[in-house]
Structures are given as C-alpha cells and as structure tokens.
Design an enzyme around this catalytic site. Structure first.
Site, PDB file in Angstrom:
ATOM      1  N   ASP A  34       8.015  -5.719  -0.864  1.00 20.30           N
ATOM      2  CA  ASP A  34       7.464  -6.491   0.192  1.00 20.30           C
ATOM      3  C   ASP A  34       8.666  -7.401   1.001  1.00 20.30           C
ATOM      4  O   ASP A  34       9.650  -7.385   0.468  1.00 20.30           O
ATOM      5  CB  ASP A  34       6.369  -7.658  -0.483  1.00 20.30           C
ATOM      6  CG  ASP A  34       5.749  -8.661   0.689  1.00 20.30           C
ATOM      7  OD1 ASP A  34       5.522  -8.225   1.489  1.00 20.30           O
ATOM      8  OD2 ASP A  34       5.739  -9.993   0.386  1.00 20.30           O
ATOM      9  N   SER A  35       8.029  -8.176   2.096  1.00 20.18           N
ATOM     10  CA  SER A  35       9.340  -8.721   2.721  1.00 20.18           C
ATOM     11  C   SER A  35       9.894  -9.963   1.757  1.00 20.18           C
ATOM     12  O   SER A  35      10.686 -10.495   2.294  1.00 20.18           O
ATOM     13  CB  SER A  35       8.631  -9.380   3.894  1.00 20.18           C
ATOM     14  OG  SER A  35       7.519 -10.298   3.711  1.00 20.18           O
ATOM     15  N   GLU A  92       7.205 -18.884   1.034  1.00 24.59           N
ATOM     16  CA  GLU A  92       8.394 -18.353   0.488  1.00 24.59           C
ATOM     17  C   GLU A  92       9.190 -19.705  -0.211  1.00 24.59           C
ATOM     18  O   GLU A  92      10.067 -19.361  -0.952  1.00 24.59           O
ATOM     19  CB  GLU A  92       9.391 -17.680   1.520  1.00 24.59           C
ATOM     20  CG  GLU A  92       8.965 -16.238   2.120  1.00 24.59           C
ATOM     21  CD  GLU A  92       9.016 -15.326   0.726  1.00 24.59           C
ATOM     22  OE1 GLU A  92      10.008 -15.305   0.348  1.00 24.59           O
ATOM     23  OE2 GLU A  92       8.047 -14.425   0.506  1.00 24.59           O
ATOM     24  N   CYS A 148      -2.535 -10.303   4.791  1.00 24.86           N
ATOM     25  CA  CYS A 148      -1.194 -10.345   4.589  1.00 24.86           C
ATOM     26  C   CYS A 148      -1.014 -10.664   3.183  1.00 24.86           C
ATOM     27  O   CYS A 148      -1.702 -11.447   2.668  1.00 24.86           O
ATOM     28  CB  CYS A 148      -0.412 -11.710   5.481  1.00 24.86           C
ATOM     29  SG  CYS A 148       1.105 -12.084   4.906  1.00 24.86           S
ATOM     30  N   THR A 149      -0.085  -9.870   2.332  1.00 20.09           N
ATOM     31  CA  THR A 149      -0.235 -10.219   0.944  1.00 20.09           C
ATOM     32  C   THR A 149       0.227 -11.578   0.482  1.00 20.09           C
ATOM     33  O   THR A 149       0.029 -11.900  -0.857  1.00 20.09           O
ATOM     34  CB  THR A 149       0.696  -9.003   0.102  1.00 20.09           C
ATOM     35  OG1 THR A 149       1.803  -9.003   1.050  1.00 20.09           O
ATOM     36  CG2 THR A 149      -0.096  -7.617   0.634  1.00 20.09           C
ATOM     37  N   HIS A 150       0.905 -12.224   1.335  1.00 20.40           N
ATOM     38  CA  HIS A 150       1.169 -13.722   0.920  1.00 20.40           C
ATOM     39  C   HIS A 150       0.060 -14.551   1.142  1.00 20.40           C
ATOM     40  O   HIS A 150       0.001 -15.583   0.117  1.00 20.40           O
ATOM     41  CB  HIS A 150       2.292 -14.322   2.115  1.00 20.40           C
ATOM     42  CG  HIS A 150       3.524 -13.820   2.038  1.00 20.40           C
ATOM     43  ND1 HIS A 150       4.197 -12.582   2.253  1.00 20.40           N
ATOM     44  CD2 HIS A 150       4.526 -14.524   1.620  1.00 20.40           C
ATOM     45  CE1 HIS A 150       5.500 -12.563   2.236  1.00 20.40           C
ATOM     46  NE2 HIS A 150       5.668 -13.744   1.565  1.00 20.40           N
ATOM     47  N   CYS A 175       2.851  -4.573   1.613  1.00 21.80           N
ATOM     48  CA  CYS A 175       3.117  -5.465   2.650  1.00 21.80           C
ATOM     49  C   CYS A 175       2.254  -4.891   3.979  1.00 21.80           C
ATOM     50  O   CYS A 175       2.443  -3.813   4.242  1.00 21.80           O
ATOM     51  CB  CYS A 175       4.619  -5.643   3.064  1.00 21.80           C
ATOM     52  SG  CYS A 175       5.036  -6.336   4.408  1.00 21.80           S
TER      53      CYS A 175
HETATM   54  N1  DGL Z   1       3.452 -10.130   2.866  1.00 22.26           N
HETATM   55  C1  DGL Z   1       3.535  -9.469   4.109  1.00 22.26           C
HETATM   56  C2  DGL Z   1       2.194  -8.733   4.729  1.00 22.26           C
HETATM   57  O1  DGL Z   1       1.555  -8.374   4.255  1.00 22.26           O
HETATM   58  C3  DGL Z   1       4.692  -9.667   5.437  1.00 22.26           C
HETATM   59  C4  DGL Z   1       4.659 -10.980   5.669  1.00 22.26           C
HETATM   60  C5  DGL Z   1       5.769 -11.257   6.501  1.00 22.26           C
HETATM   61  O2  DGL Z   1       6.775 -11.280   6.047  1.00 22.26           O
HETATM   62  O3  DGL Z   1       5.602 -11.809   7.932  1.00 22.26           O
HETATM   63  O4  DGL Z   1       2.104  -8.428   5.775  1.00 22.26           O
END
Ligand code: DGL
Length: 272
Positions: free
Chosen positions: A8-9, A149, A181-183, A71
C-alpha cells in the site's frame, strides 16, 4: 505455507493485512508501506503506475508467492500492468460499489475514495456496469490519508475534515457508504460518530482475502506451495520512510494479535 506480499502507499493496507492474518494466519507476510510517498491519491496516473509496478516487482523478487495490491488507487492505476509484468498471482482492491448497490435499500450510495480512484478509467468502467437506478454520490477524501498516516485517525482535526467530506453524502440521504480507500476502515469510529449506526459501511477486505485464499488454494493444487501444520507465520514490515513507526502503527491499528507471529521490520532500500 506461502509468502504473501501486501503493498500500500502507507498504513491503509494494514486493514487488509489484519483480515488476512485472521483468515490465513499460518502464512508468512511481507507488508510494504510506501509511506515516504503517501498519499498516492493526489499524484499523477503515470507516477502511481510506475511506482506501484516497481514495488510489486520488489515483492516478487523477495520471493512472494502472491501479492495483494492493498490500495484502491494503485489497483485502479496499475493492476493491469502489474499483472502482465509480475509472474505471481496479483490480487487487487476495488471500491465495493457493486455490493453497496445490492445492499442499499433506498438506492442512494456514498462513495468515499481518493481523487485518483474516482477519476480512473477502471472505477468508471465498473460504475458503468451497475444499474442506473442507483445513485452514487462520489466524494474524494482529500487530506484524510495524511492524517491517518500521522496517527491522527481519532483526532478532532480528522473528525472536522471528515464531517466536511460527508456533507454531500449525508445531504443526499445515502443509506450506504463505500469505504473506497483501504485507509478509511480506520475512520470507522469517526464515521459512526458523524453518521450514526444506521448507515451501512461497505469495506471489501473480507472478500479480498477470500480471493487471496482461492488463489493460494490453486497454487497448492499445482503443488508449488507446501503444506504446513503451524498456526502462525511471520510478518515482516517494510517502510520507505520509518519502519519503527510503521510497526507501532500496525500494533495500534490492527486487531490481530501480532505477538503470536514472528515480527520484524526494515527500511526499504534500493528501490526508493
Ligand atoms: N490506501 C490507498 C487506497 O486504498 C491509497 C491512499 C493514498 O495514498 O492516497 O486508495
């Protein structure tokens, strides 16, 4: 037993790793967070595609039997290229708009995702396959990933920004919200605080890990992955920014008992 790469990012993919450790604790994992470059969601398609491909190649070179692109943004921009250049099964993550359309009672669905995901051809192609009687209220969650983050998922600052992003979704009367978004699963508490308990939250991590499980079973059938009777494998955390912080955040954000696994961490070197 297999070695699985999860990329992931930043810390968002920990929501997928958490579910993977719940369903498939016996395997070994490498979790790769590109935190030095997060957020991806506001970067160009080309940049995201190149960087995601390079990191997935790094995981394949490290011996991963399968890779989860945990991600939505990297999946939207790069999964096709990654699959054509990386010779192990690659599982991606997409906003759960299809299950959301099926579960929504009033046909009004909010979609919170990064700007890059919402603009991507892949997302819009998926959207075009869904019944036109379902209304999707798309909202880019600008600024949320950096706060998560920074370990501020539960802060007042995050709550305020989230409240602004959720206004159009709330005003439209959405009964379902896609966490695209996984975040964002790490904002569950804040979302519930703002929208209450009645809205249905759609997070695809369970389905993604079921897909990973099917892929691993087919590797087993092909005889390329040995059986193991052990209960817990290892988890190695790699960060492009600060591995000690990544490890701390994994311990804070995840529900899995990391102590049951052999845990290590390191900094990403050469590919940065
Ligand atoms: N966690 C990511 C996603 O699912 C990326 C979020 C990001 O880095 O902008 O999109």
């Amino acid at each position: 037993m297999s070695l699985i790469g999860v990329f992931d990012s930043g810390v968002g993919g920990l929501s997928i790793l958490d579910e993977a450790l719940r369903q498939l604790p016996q395997h070994d994992y490498i979790y790769l967070a590109d935190s030095a470059n997060a957020p991806y969601g506001e970067k160009s398609s080309d940049w995201i595609a190149k960087r995601s491909l390079s990191l997935c190649k790094h995981l394949a070179d490290a011996g991963c039997d399968a890779i989860v692109v945990a991600c939505n943004t990297a999946t939207a921009e790069a999964i096709k290229q990654i699959r054509s250049e990386v010779k192990v099964p690659v599982i991606g993550v997409e906003p759960g708009i299809k299950p959301a359309a099926m579960q929504s009672q009033n046909g009004i669905v909010g979609v919170l995702a990064t700007e890059a995901t919402l603009k991507s051809d892949k997302f819009n192609a998926l959207l075009a396959t869904l019944p036109s009687d379902c209304l999707f209220i798309k909202q880019a969650g600008a600024g949320l990933v950096p706060l998560i983050e920074a370990g501020k998922a539960d802060s007042e600052e995050t709550l305020e920004l989230l409240a602004k992003h959720l206004v159009p979704i709330q005003d439209a009367g959405s009964d379902t919200l896609v966490l695209g978004c996984t975040h964002y699963p790490f904002l569950r508490k804040a979302i519930r605080k703002l929208l209450g308990d009645s809205i249905t939250l759609i997070d695809t991590s369970e389905a993604v890990v079921r897909q990973l499980k099917r892929q691993l079973e087919s590797l087993d059938t092909a005889g390329s992955s040995g059986k193991s009777t052990r209960e817990h494998g290892s988890v190695s955390f790699i960060s492009s920014k600060d591995d000690a912080t990544l490890l701390k955040m994994a311990r804070d954000l995840m529900h899995s008992d990391l102590e049951a696994h052999e845990v290590s961490s390191s900094l990403l070197g050469a590919t940065r």
